[in-house]
Design a protein around this motif. Structure first.
Motif, PDB file in Angstrom:
ATOM      1  N   VAL A   1       0.832  -1.200   0.000  1.00 36.54           N
ATOM      2  CA  VAL A   1       0.000   0.000   0.000  1.00 36.54           C
ATOM      3  C   VAL A   1       0.870   1.253   0.000  1.00 36.54           C
ATOM      4  O   VAL A   1       0.539   2.258  -0.640  1.00 36.54           O
ATOM      5  N   LEU A   2       2.004   1.204   0.676  1.00 38.60           N
ATOM      6  CA  LEU A   2       2.943   2.321   0.684  1.00 38.60           C
ATOM      7  C   LEU A   2       3.468   2.583  -0.722  1.00 38.60           C
ATOM      8  O   LEU A   2       3.560   3.739  -1.165  1.00 38.60           O
TER       9      LEU A   2
ATOM     10  N   ASP B   1       7.108  11.527   0.210  1.00 40.14           N
ATOM     11  CA  ASP B   1       8.327  10.868   0.698  1.00 40.14           C
ATOM     12  C   ASP B   1       8.098  10.135   2.015  1.00 40.14           C
ATOM     13  O   ASP B   1       8.989  10.035   2.854  1.00 40.14           O
ATOM     14  N   GLY B   2       6.888   9.625   2.190  1.00 35.98           N
ATOM     15  CA  GLY B   2       6.566   8.865   3.394  1.00 35.98           C
ATOM     16  C   GLY B   2       6.115   9.712   4.566  1.00 35.98           C
ATOM     17  O   GLY B   2       5.661   9.169   5.580  1.00 35.98           O
ATOM     18  N   ASP B   3       6.224  11.036   4.440  1.00 33.94           N
ATOM     19  CA  ASP B   3       5.818  11.914   5.541  1.00 33.94           C
ATOM     20  C   ASP B   3       4.323  11.761   5.829  1.00 33.94           C
ATOM     21  O   ASP B   3       3.892  11.856   6.972  1.00 33.94           O
ATOM     22  N   VAL B   4       3.539  11.521   4.783  1.00 33.11           N
ATOM     23  CA  VAL B   4       2.107  11.284   4.956  1.00 33.11           C
ATOM     24  C   VAL B   4       1.864   9.987   5.712  1.00 33.11           C
ATOM     25  O   VAL B   4       1.001   9.911   6.591  1.00 33.11           O
TER      26      VAL B   4
ATOM     27  N   ILE C   1       6.273  -2.070  12.457  1.00 30.80           N
ATOM     28  CA  ILE C   1       5.851  -2.683  11.192  1.00 30.80           C
ATOM     29  C   ILE C   1       6.069  -1.711  10.044  1.00 30.80           C
ATOM     30  O   ILE C   1       6.534  -2.089   8.961  1.00 30.80           O
ATOM     31  N   TYR C   2       5.752  -0.434  10.288  1.00 36.74           N
ATOM     32  CA  TYR C   2       5.929   0.565   9.235  1.00 36.74           C
ATOM     33  C   TYR C   2       7.397   0.669   8.819  1.00 36.74           C
ATOM     34  O   TYR C   2       7.713   0.753   7.624  1.00 36.74           O
ATOM     35  N   ALA C   3       8.304   0.671   9.771  1.00 35.26           N
ATOM     36  CA  ALA C   3       9.726   0.767   9.454  1.00 35.26           C
ATOM     37  C   ALA C   3      10.184  -0.412   8.602  1.00 35.26           C
ATOM     38  O   ALA C   3      10.968  -0.253   7.652  1.00 35.26           O
ATOM     39  N   GLN C   4       9.694  -1.610   8.922  1.00 35.00           N
ATOM     40  CA  GLN C   4      10.022  -2.787   8.107  1.00 35.00           C
ATOM     41  C   GLN C   4       9.464  -2.638   6.694  1.00 35.00           C
ATOM     42  O   GLN C   4      10.127  -2.975   5.708  1.00 35.00           O
ATOM     43  N   ALA C   5       8.227  -2.136   6.598  1.00 31.43           N
ATOM     44  CA  ALA C   5       7.595  -1.964   5.294  1.00 31.43           C
ATOM     45  C   ALA C   5       8.309  -0.905   4.465  1.00 31.43           C
ATOM     46  O   ALA C   5       8.474  -1.054   3.249  1.00 31.43           O
ATOM     47  N   ALA C   6       8.745   0.168   5.123  1.00 31.81           N
ATOM     48  CA  ALA C   6       9.474   1.224   4.425  1.00 31.81           C
ATOM     49  C   ALA C   6      10.771   0.680   3.840  1.00 31.81           C
ATOM     50  O   ALA C   6      11.164   1.025   2.717  1.00 31.81           O
ATOM     51  N   ALA C   7      11.432  -0.193   4.594  1.00 33.54           N
ATOM     52  CA  ALA C   7      12.656  -0.816   4.084  1.00 33.54           C
ATOM     53  C   ALA C   7      12.342  -1.734   2.907  1.00 33.54           C
ATOM     54  O   ALA C   7      13.085  -1.770   1.921  1.00 33.54           O
ATOM     55  N   ALA C   8      11.248  -2.478   2.993  1.00 29.37           N
ATOM     56  CA  ALA C   8      10.867  -3.386   1.908  1.00 29.37           C
ATOM     57  C   ALA C   8      10.479  -2.619   0.655  1.00 29.37           C
ATOM     58  O   ALA C   8      10.784  -3.031  -0.470  1.00 29.37           O
TER      59      ALA C   8
ATOM     60  N   VAL D   1      12.188   5.064   1.293  1.00 28.00           N
ATOM     61  CA  VAL D   1      11.154   5.759   2.051  1.00 28.00           C
ATOM     62  C   VAL D   1      11.796   6.284   3.335  1.00 28.00           C
ATOM     63  O   VAL D   1      12.303   5.504   4.143  1.00 28.00           O
ATOM     64  N   ALA D   2      11.766   7.587   3.522  1.00 25.63           N
ATOM     65  CA  ALA D   2      12.418   8.200   4.673  1.00 25.63           C
ATOM     66  C   ALA D   2      11.636   7.941   5.956  1.00 25.63           C
ATOM     67  O   ALA D   2      10.405   7.867   5.946  1.00 25.63           O
ATOM     68  N   LEU D   3      12.360   7.802   7.061  1.00 25.84           N
ATOM     69  CA  LEU D   3      11.758   7.682   8.380  1.00 25.84           C
ATOM     70  C   LEU D   3      12.111   8.928   9.184  1.00 25.84           C
ATOM     71  O   LEU D   3      13.242   9.413   9.107  1.00 25.84           O
ATOM     72  N   PRO D   4      11.175   9.467   9.982  1.00 27.37           N
ATOM     73  CA  PRO D   4      11.467  10.680  10.741  1.00 27.37           C
ATOM     74  C   PRO D   4      12.364  10.402  11.939  1.00 27.37           C
ATOM     75  O   PRO D   4      12.469   9.267  12.414  1.00 27.37           O
ATOM     76  N   ALA D   5      12.968  11.444  12.451  1.00 25.99           N
ATOM     77  CA  ALA D   5      13.834  11.305  13.621  1.00 25.99           C
ATOM     78  C   ALA D   5      13.028  11.180  14.906  1.00 25.99           C
ATOM     79  O   ALA D   5      13.498  10.631  15.890  1.00 25.99           O
ATOM     80  N   SER D   6      11.803  11.694  14.896  1.00 26.07           N
ATOM     81  CA  SER D   6      10.943  11.658  16.081  1.00 26.07           C
ATOM     82  C   SER D   6       9.552  11.180  15.684  1.00 26.07           C
ATOM     83  O   SER D   6       9.096  11.463  14.566  1.00 26.07           O
ATOM     84  N   PRO D   7       8.830  10.489  16.572  1.00 21.65           N
ATOM     85  CA  PRO D   7       7.467  10.060  16.265  1.00 21.65           C
ATOM     86  C   PRO D   7       6.424  11.148  16.513  1.00 21.65           C
ATOM     87  O   PRO D   7       5.227  10.892  16.401  1.00 21.65           O
ATOM     88  N   LEU D   8       6.878  12.360  16.862  1.00 20.68           N
ATOM     89  CA  LEU D   8       5.976  13.486  17.100  1.00 20.68           C
ATOM     90  C   LEU D   8       6.212  14.556  16.052  1.00 20.68           C
ATOM     91  O   LEU D   8       7.349  14.796  15.635  1.00 20.68           O
ATOM     92  N   ARG D   9       5.133  15.209  15.622  1.00 21.51           N
ATOM     93  CA  ARG D   9       5.262  16.330  14.692  1.00 21.51           C
ATOM     94  C   ARG D   9       4.389  17.487  15.184  1.00 21.51           C
ATOM     95  O   ARG D   9       3.467  17.286  15.970  1.00 21.51           O
ATOM     96  N   ALA D  10       4.692  18.688  14.720  1.00 27.14           N
ATOM     97  CA  ALA D  10       3.974  19.873  15.174  1.00 27.14           C
ATOM     98  C   ALA D  10       3.036  20.376  14.090  1.00 27.14           C
ATOM     99  O   ALA D  10       3.343  20.291  12.893  1.00 27.14           O
TER     100      ALA D  10
END
Length: 418
Positions: A268-269, A329-332, A371-378, A382-391
């Motif tokens: 889906v990603l 870029d995965g931010d969504v 799970i998302y991090a594994q899927a992003a690698a697969a 796909v970029a991963l953020p440095a923090s799980p919080l956003r403003a």
């Protein structure tokens, strides 16, 4: 796997093959990147529910573009009638996963949207792209915004005007509540609200069952086309780049099928990335979604707003800088903990929760960043953020960053906290 489970999985596998034209699916799966060894998906076929809305696009296109087979599964989209039906089928296991309202998933986890059930959010499917429609009857009275609506409602008996959303703990209820409250209209005390499935919104407004509704596209655009309503506000004007639908499932399903969960999320990603890659891809997606099997509507109702081109139906046209997004870029797609926590603050604000929950712990339990991090690698690149919080900053100037959710929930002058 038990004999009965094997038989059930094989039957669904063969049904999927028949639905896709009788193709020999097994060799394709065997040659895919994740089809063998310890990484192999536990299930060959994954049934994913969706509601006829533009933002089901990543689920549908993952199946039609073959991203599912690339990751060793067959994704079978299942068209559902209402969010309540999606909820019930998710809980019963009739659906493996679903395109689902963010707030519905959290409501189930907390037992305020049905029988309490441990849930999992694998990824966010889209941002933005919903709207609040007001009726043409209100426009004839000179009511075109929330401030005008406030004056009208103040002169009437409480509950004289009815508004619709799609599910009590869903995103549309929260956008409608926030928008009404921004003008000093209490969504529980001053107006009456009802639940209507998305495809039935336009018909119900046509026959006068409500004067306004909040729903996803293409039903706001359809109301304009049918000349029964106009867009008073977009959801992104309320909360720019807000989270909307998610890929949801039961927590137990993830625990029993972690490789399948990864494969499904990766497929889906990749579809979300493909849709956002170009306007041509968006147009192709709109053509597909318009078909009877999906939204069963006209392509012209989908395409403009998928491209960010808005006409509110009463003379204003614009290119929206915060139109519907599927990837970025995965931010969504990252299952931000702060996104889930925001819905919890609104449940608390409006009295759906009588006390403050452990906001972060609830979000960590539901939003499967692992799970998302594994899927992003697969999926690759796909970029991963440095923090799980956003403003984020909302329409009333309030800033949300997940830092102090209890204080944020209590900060609103208009509320219904217990």
């Amino acid at each position: 796997m038990s004999d009965s489970s094997y038989t059930f999985s094989r039957r669904r596998f063969l049904q999927a093959g028949a639905a896709l034209g009788g193709a020999m699916l097994l060799p394709e799966l065997m040659s895919s990147a994740w089809a063998a060894g310890s990484d192999a998906p536990e299930l060959p076929v994954v049934k994913v529910g969706f509601i006829p809305l533009t933002d089901c696009a990543p689920v549908v296109m993952a199946a039609l573009k073959g991203f599912d087979k690339k990751h060793g599964i067959i994704l079978v989209p299942s068209k559902e009638a209402s969010w309540a039906a999606v909820r019930d089928k998710l809980v019963s296991g009739e659906l493996d996963a679903a395109h689902v309202l963010y707030g519905l998933l959290y409501g189930l986890e907390l037992g305020i949207a049905g029988k309490k059930q441990a849930m999992a959010n694998l990824m966010t499917l889209n941002r933005n792209g919903q709207a609040i429609t007001l009726s043409a009857d209100l426009q004839e009275k000179g009511i075109t915004d929330a401030e005008g609506l406030k004056t009208l409602i103040a002169s009437a008996e409480p509950g004289a005007y009815t508004f619709a959303h799609t599910f009590p703990t869903g995103t549309h209820a929260m956008w409608l509540n926030y928008w009404l409250a921004s003008a000093g209209i209490h969504p529980f005390n001053d107006v009456r609200t009802v639940v209507v499935p998305p495809p039935q919104m336009v018909m119900n407004m046509r026959i006068g069952n409500m004067v306004g509704f909040c729903v996803g596209e293409p039903w706001n655009a359809r109301a304009i086309n049918d000349r029964i309503g106009f867009t008073a506000a977009t959801s992104q004007s309320i909360f720019p780049d807000h989270p909307e639908k998610v890929l949801g499932t039961r927590r137990l399903w993830v625990e029993q099928n972690p490789n399948t969960a990864r494969a499904l999320t990766a497929a889906v990603l990749e579809a979300a990335r493909w849709i956002d890659a170009s306007d041509d891809n968006r147009r192709e997606t709109a053509r597909v979604l318009a078909k009877r099997a999906y939204l069963n509507t006209k392509e012209q109702y989908l395409t403009p707003r998928m491209l960010g081109e808005y006409d509110n139906g009463i003379g204003k046209r614009w290119r929206d800088a915060h139109g519907m997004r599927f990837f970025a870029d995965g931010d969504v797609n990252y299952p931000w903990l702060s996104d889930g926590m925001w819905f919890l603050t609104q449940f608390r604000r409006w009295g759906l929760l009588k006390t403050d929950p452990d906001y972060r712990a609830v979000a960590q339990g539901i939003n499967r960043t692992d799970i998302y991090a594994q899927a992003a690698a697969a999926a690759g690149n796909v970029a991963l953020p440095a923090s799980p919080l956003r403003a984020s900053q909302l329409m009333d100037g309030s800033r949300w960053d997940g830092a102090n959710p209890a204080a944020y929930a209590a900060s609103f002058s208009l509320n219904r906290q217990g």
